[in-house]
Design a protein around this motif. Structure first.
Motif, PDB file in Angstrom:
ATOM      1  N   LEU A 212       0.861  -1.174   0.000  1.00  0.00           N
ATOM      2  CA  LEU A 212       0.000   0.000   0.000  1.00  0.00           C
ATOM      3  C   LEU A 212       0.901   1.228   0.000  1.00  0.00           C
ATOM      4  CD1 LEU A 212      -2.975   0.803   0.028  1.00  0.00           C
ATOM      5  CD2 LEU A 212      -2.837   0.937   2.530  1.00  0.00           C
ATOM      6  N   VAL A 213       0.863   1.952  -1.110  1.00  0.00           N
ATOM      7  CA  VAL A 213       1.703   3.144  -1.275  1.00  0.00           C
ATOM      8  C   VAL A 213       0.772   4.347  -1.368  1.00  0.00           C
ATOM      9  CG1 VAL A 213       3.500   4.253  -2.642  1.00  0.00           C
ATOM     10  CG2 VAL A 213       3.390   1.751  -2.528  1.00  0.00           C
ATOM     11  N   GLY A 214       0.733   5.133  -0.318  1.00  0.00           N
ATOM     12  CA  GLY A 214      -0.262   6.196  -0.255  1.00  0.00           C
ATOM     13  C   GLY A 214      -1.644   5.572  -0.188  1.00  0.00           C
ATOM     14  N   LYS A 215      -2.473   5.896  -1.156  1.00  0.00           N
ATOM     15  CA  LYS A 215      -3.826   5.322  -1.201  1.00  0.00           C
ATOM     16  C   LYS A 215      -3.970   4.278  -2.289  1.00  0.00           C
ATOM     17  CE  LYS A 215      -6.126   9.428   0.693  1.00  0.00           C
ATOM     18  NZ  LYS A 215      -7.197  10.446   0.483  1.00  0.00           N
ATOM     19  N   ARG A 216      -2.857   3.902  -2.932  1.00  0.00           N
ATOM     20  CA  ARG A 216      -2.921   2.921  -4.020  1.00  0.00           C
ATOM     21  C   ARG A 216      -2.207   1.635  -3.617  1.00  0.00           C
ATOM     22  NH1 ARG A 216      -1.718   4.416  -9.881  1.00  0.00           N
ATOM     23  NH2 ARG A 216      -3.441   2.948 -10.212  1.00  0.00           N
ATOM     24  N   ARG A 217      -2.774   0.526  -4.049  1.00  0.00           N
ATOM     25  CA  ARG A 217      -2.204  -0.780  -3.742  1.00  0.00           C
ATOM     26  C   ARG A 217      -1.519  -1.345  -4.989  1.00  0.00           C
ATOM     27  NH1 ARG A 217      -3.182  -3.760   0.426  1.00  0.00           N
ATOM     28  NH2 ARG A 217      -5.088  -2.613   0.889  1.00  0.00           N
ATOM     29  N   LEU A 218      -0.262  -1.758  -4.796  1.00  0.00           N
ATOM     30  CA  LEU A 218       0.525  -2.352  -5.872  1.00  0.00           C
ATOM     31  C   LEU A 218       0.706  -3.838  -5.607  1.00  0.00           C
ATOM     32  CD1 LEU A 218       2.427  -2.034  -8.386  1.00  0.00           C
ATOM     33  CD2 LEU A 218       4.292  -1.636  -6.745  1.00  0.00           C
ATOM     34  N   GLY A 219       0.294  -4.654  -6.553  1.00  0.00           N
ATOM     35  CA  GLY A 219       0.513  -6.092  -6.468  1.00  0.00           C
ATOM     36  C   GLY A 219       1.739  -6.473  -7.275  1.00  0.00           C
ATOM     37  N   VAL A 220       2.670  -7.214  -6.662  1.00  0.00           N
ATOM     38  CA  VAL A 220       3.951  -7.524  -7.289  1.00  0.00           C
ATOM     39  C   VAL A 220       4.157  -9.040  -7.346  1.00  0.00           C
ATOM     40  CG1 VAL A 220       6.466  -7.285  -7.118  1.00  0.00           C
ATOM     41  CG2 VAL A 220       4.973  -5.376  -6.475  1.00  0.00           C
ATOM     42  N   TYR A 221       4.405  -9.541  -8.546  1.00  0.00           N
ATOM     43  CA  TYR A 221       4.724 -10.951  -8.748  1.00  0.00           C
ATOM     44  C   TYR A 221       6.188 -11.088  -9.157  1.00  0.00           C
ATOM     45  CZ  TYR A 221      -0.299 -12.121  -9.048  1.00  0.00           C
ATOM     46  OH  TYR A 221      -1.641 -12.303  -8.792  1.00  0.00           O
ATOM     47  N   CYS A 222       6.854 -12.104  -8.613  1.00  0.00           N
ATOM     48  CA  CYS A 222       8.228 -12.439  -8.997  1.00  0.00           C
ATOM     49  C   CYS A 222       8.219 -13.834  -9.613  1.00  0.00           C
ATOM     50  CB  CYS A 222       9.131 -12.396  -7.775  1.00  0.00           C
ATOM     51  SG  CYS A 222      10.871 -12.775  -8.104  1.00  0.00           S
TER      52      CYS A 222
ATOM     53  N   LYS B   8      28.825  -7.457 -12.131  1.00  0.00           N
ATOM     54  CA  LYS B   8      29.661  -8.636 -12.338  1.00  0.00           C
ATOM     55  C   LYS B   8      29.329  -9.776 -11.379  1.00  0.00           C
ATOM     56  CE  LYS B   8      33.623  -5.984 -14.071  1.00  0.00           C
ATOM     57  NZ  LYS B   8      35.066  -5.653 -13.880  1.00  0.00           N
ATOM     58  N   ALA B   9      28.351  -9.601 -10.522  1.00  0.00           N
ATOM     59  CA  ALA B   9      28.094 -10.592  -9.482  1.00  0.00           C
ATOM     60  C   ALA B   9      27.302 -11.795  -9.964  1.00  0.00           C
ATOM     61  CB  ALA B   9      27.355  -9.935  -8.318  1.00  0.00           C
ATOM     62  N   SER B  10      26.793 -11.759 -11.199  1.00  0.00           N
ATOM     63  CA  SER B  10      25.960 -12.843 -11.721  1.00  0.00           C
ATOM     64  C   SER B  10      26.125 -12.930 -13.228  1.00  0.00           C
ATOM     65  CB  SER B  10      24.489 -12.578 -11.358  1.00  0.00           C
ATOM     66  OG  SER B  10      23.625 -13.476 -12.018  1.00  0.00           O
ATOM     67  N   ASP B  11      25.623 -14.024 -13.806  1.00  0.00           N
ATOM     68  CA  ASP B  11      25.628 -14.125 -15.264  1.00  0.00           C
ATOM     69  C   ASP B  11      24.474 -13.341 -15.887  1.00  0.00           C
ATOM     70  OD1 ASP B  11      23.662 -15.853 -14.340  1.00  0.00           O
ATOM     71  OD2 ASP B  11      24.172 -17.500 -15.697  1.00  0.00           O
ATOM     72  N   HIS B  12      23.568 -12.819 -15.057  1.00  0.00           N
ATOM     73  CA  HIS B  12      22.514 -11.916 -15.503  1.00  0.00           C
ATOM     74  C   HIS B  12      22.796 -10.518 -14.971  1.00  0.00           C
ATOM     75  CE1 HIS B  12      19.259 -14.889 -16.780  1.00  0.00           C
ATOM     76  NE2 HIS B  12      20.228 -15.657 -16.310  1.00  0.00           N
ATOM     77  N   LEU B  13      22.268  -9.510 -15.649  1.00  0.00           N
ATOM     78  CA  LEU B  13      22.403  -8.135 -15.187  1.00  0.00           C
ATOM     79  C   LEU B  13      21.159  -7.720 -14.410  1.00  0.00           C
ATOM     80  CD1 LEU B  13      23.824  -6.416 -18.411  1.00  0.00           C
ATOM     81  CD2 LEU B  13      25.097  -7.421 -16.494  1.00  0.00           C
ATOM     82  N   PRO B  14      21.320  -6.847 -13.425  1.00  0.00           N
ATOM     83  CA  PRO B  14      20.138  -6.289 -12.762  1.00  0.00           C
ATOM     84  C   PRO B  14      19.399  -5.357 -13.716  1.00  0.00           C
ATOM     85  CG  PRO B  14      22.122  -5.198 -11.986  1.00  0.00           C
ATOM     86  CD  PRO B  14      22.577  -6.312 -12.888  1.00  0.00           C
ATOM     87  N   VAL B  15      18.082  -5.329 -13.593  1.00  0.00           N
ATOM     88  CA  VAL B  15      17.240  -4.480 -14.433  1.00  0.00           C
ATOM     89  C   VAL B  15      16.392  -3.599 -13.520  1.00  0.00           C
ATOM     90  CG1 VAL B  15      15.415  -4.440 -16.178  1.00  0.00           C
ATOM     91  CG2 VAL B  15      17.174  -6.208 -16.264  1.00  0.00           C
ATOM     92  N   VAL B  16      16.374  -2.296 -13.780  1.00  0.00           N
ATOM     93  CA  VAL B  16      15.644  -1.362 -12.941  1.00  0.00           C
ATOM     94  C   VAL B  16      14.471  -0.760 -13.691  1.00  0.00           C
ATOM     95  CG1 VAL B  16      17.691  -0.816 -11.574  1.00  0.00           C
ATOM     96  CG2 VAL B  16      17.125   0.589 -13.547  1.00  0.00           C
ATOM     97  N   LEU B  17      13.465  -0.376 -12.934  1.00  0.00           N
ATOM     98  CA  LEU B  17      12.258   0.232 -13.483  1.00  0.00           C
ATOM     99  C   LEU B  17      11.761   1.283 -12.502  1.00  0.00           C
ATOM    100  CD1 LEU B  17       9.954  -0.012 -15.735  1.00  0.00           C
ATOM    101  CD2 LEU B  17       8.749  -1.400 -14.016  1.00  0.00           C
ATOM    102  N   GLU B  18      11.507   2.480 -12.994  1.00  0.00           N
ATOM    103  CA  GLU B  18      10.932   3.531 -12.169  1.00  0.00           C
ATOM    104  C   GLU B  18       9.447   3.627 -12.450  1.00  0.00           C
ATOM    105  OE1 GLU B  18      12.822   7.297 -12.144  1.00  0.00           O
ATOM    106  OE2 GLU B  18      14.841   6.477 -11.889  1.00  0.00           O
ATOM    107  N   ILE B  19       8.635   3.582 -11.395  1.00  0.00           N
ATOM    108  CA  ILE B  19       7.193   3.699 -11.560  1.00  0.00           C
ATOM    109  C   ILE B  19       6.666   4.777 -10.630  1.00  0.00           C
ATOM    110  CG2 ILE B  19       6.894   1.294 -12.244  1.00  0.00           C
ATOM    111  CD1 ILE B  19       5.904   0.728  -9.374  1.00  0.00           C
ATOM    112  N   SER B  20       5.499   5.302 -10.980  1.00  0.00           N
ATOM    113  CA  SER B  20       4.824   6.284 -10.138  1.00  0.00           C
ATOM    114  C   SER B  20       3.425   5.766  -9.830  1.00  0.00           C
ATOM    115  CB  SER B  20       4.731   7.631 -10.851  1.00  0.00           C
ATOM    116  OG  SER B  20       6.021   8.159 -11.106  1.00  0.00           O
ATOM    117  N   LEU B  21       3.034   5.843  -8.559  1.00  0.00           N
ATOM    118  CA  LEU B  21       1.708   5.404  -8.159  1.00  0.00           C
ATOM    119  C   LEU B  21       0.828   6.614  -7.823  1.00  0.00           C
ATOM    120  CD1 LEU B  21       2.600   2.351  -5.927  1.00  0.00           C
ATOM    121  CD2 LEU B  21       1.220   2.297  -7.987  1.00  0.00           C
TER     122      LEU B  21
END
Length: 255
Positions: A114-124, A242-255
């Motif tokens: 719950l971020v402010g008055k909006r709910r974010l559902g996150v799946y991994c 360099k810590a993994s064979d995959h790279l980290p991926v970032v995403l900026e969102i606004s709620l």
């Protein structure tokens, strides 16, 4: 937001010595500190203990919302999913995929914020790899995504209806409609688009969205990203690491 496949974390391989595990924990911690995400989605993590050891020095605000406990045969798998955040989750759990039409491995982790008055559902997620039979691999990914979409639309009593949804992780497939697509005809992308999700690398050239650098006979690939719904069309970017064979991926969102 940050998603990252940590490659058999903490050792990078089975039987890695303690010194190597410690070094990789420090490398991953330093990268998380540098990128400073609010919500963290990780794949291929050995245990809750190791991710707590990684995050604890970063500050008391970091909390592990959920660590999956998927089985591999009769044993707990060494490749688990993690959702951690600086924001407290008001609900979190993980579940293996049901016995679907293709027998998808692993499952999903979910957390609600719950971020402010909006709910974010996150799946991994961490979908079936490309090792083995290609048609079977494709089917297992499609099976998993079909189940996930059904869950987002279900009346699961644990699932308080979110205002926005985000799916992140290692999908092990690229857009089949682009020249870089390695599984022509795969429906994973079309299933998600039909369900109203937006891809976080939409319109970005393949060379600018490599998340799994080439190695040996394996070409450079874009396997790690986000799908969003109710958040507009935010775009993500891979970051050097360099810590993994995959790279980290970032995403900026606004709620």
């Amino acid at each position: 937001m940050l998603t990252w496949n940590l490659e058999w974390f903490p050792g990078g391989r089975n039987g890695a010595p303690k010194e190597e595990q410690t070094r990789r924990i420090e490398e991953v911690r330093d990268q998380i500190r540098k990128l400073n995400p609010d919500i963290l989605l990780l794949q291929e993590v050995n245990s809750q203990a190791v991710i707590e050891e990684t995050l604890q020095p970063l500050g008391k605000e970091w909390r592990v919302a959920v660590v999956s406990r998927f089985m591999q045969g009769n044993f707990l798998s060494g490749q688990q999913l993690v959702i951690a955040a600086k924001i407290p989750a008001d609900a979190a759990w993980s579940e293996p995929w049901q016995r679907g039409w293709a027998g998808a491995p692993r499952g999903y982790a979910y957390a609600s914020f719950l971020v402010g008055k909006r709910r974010l559902g996150v799946y991994c997620l961490h979908l079936k790899s490309n090792l083995g039979n290609p048609p079977e691999n494709t089917s297992k990914r499609e099976d998993a995504i079909g189940q996930l979409i059904a869950h987002t639309e279900s009346k699961d009593e644990r699932l308080v209806k979110p205002d926005a949804l985000l799916i992140g992780g290692d999908f092990n497939t690229d857009d089949p409609d682009t020249p870089a697509g390695q599984s022509p005809g795969e429906r994973t992308f079309s299933f998600l688009r039909k369900a109203g999700f937006s891809w976080s690398f939409e319109g970005i050239e393949h060379r600018d969205r490599i998340t799994c650098p080439g190695k040996g006979s394996y070409p450079a690939a874009c396997f790690d990203y986000f799908w969003t719904k109710g958040l507009g069309r935010p775009l993500s970017s891979p970051k050097a690491a360099k810590a993994s064979d995959h790279l980290p991926v970032v995403l900026e969102i606004s709620l």
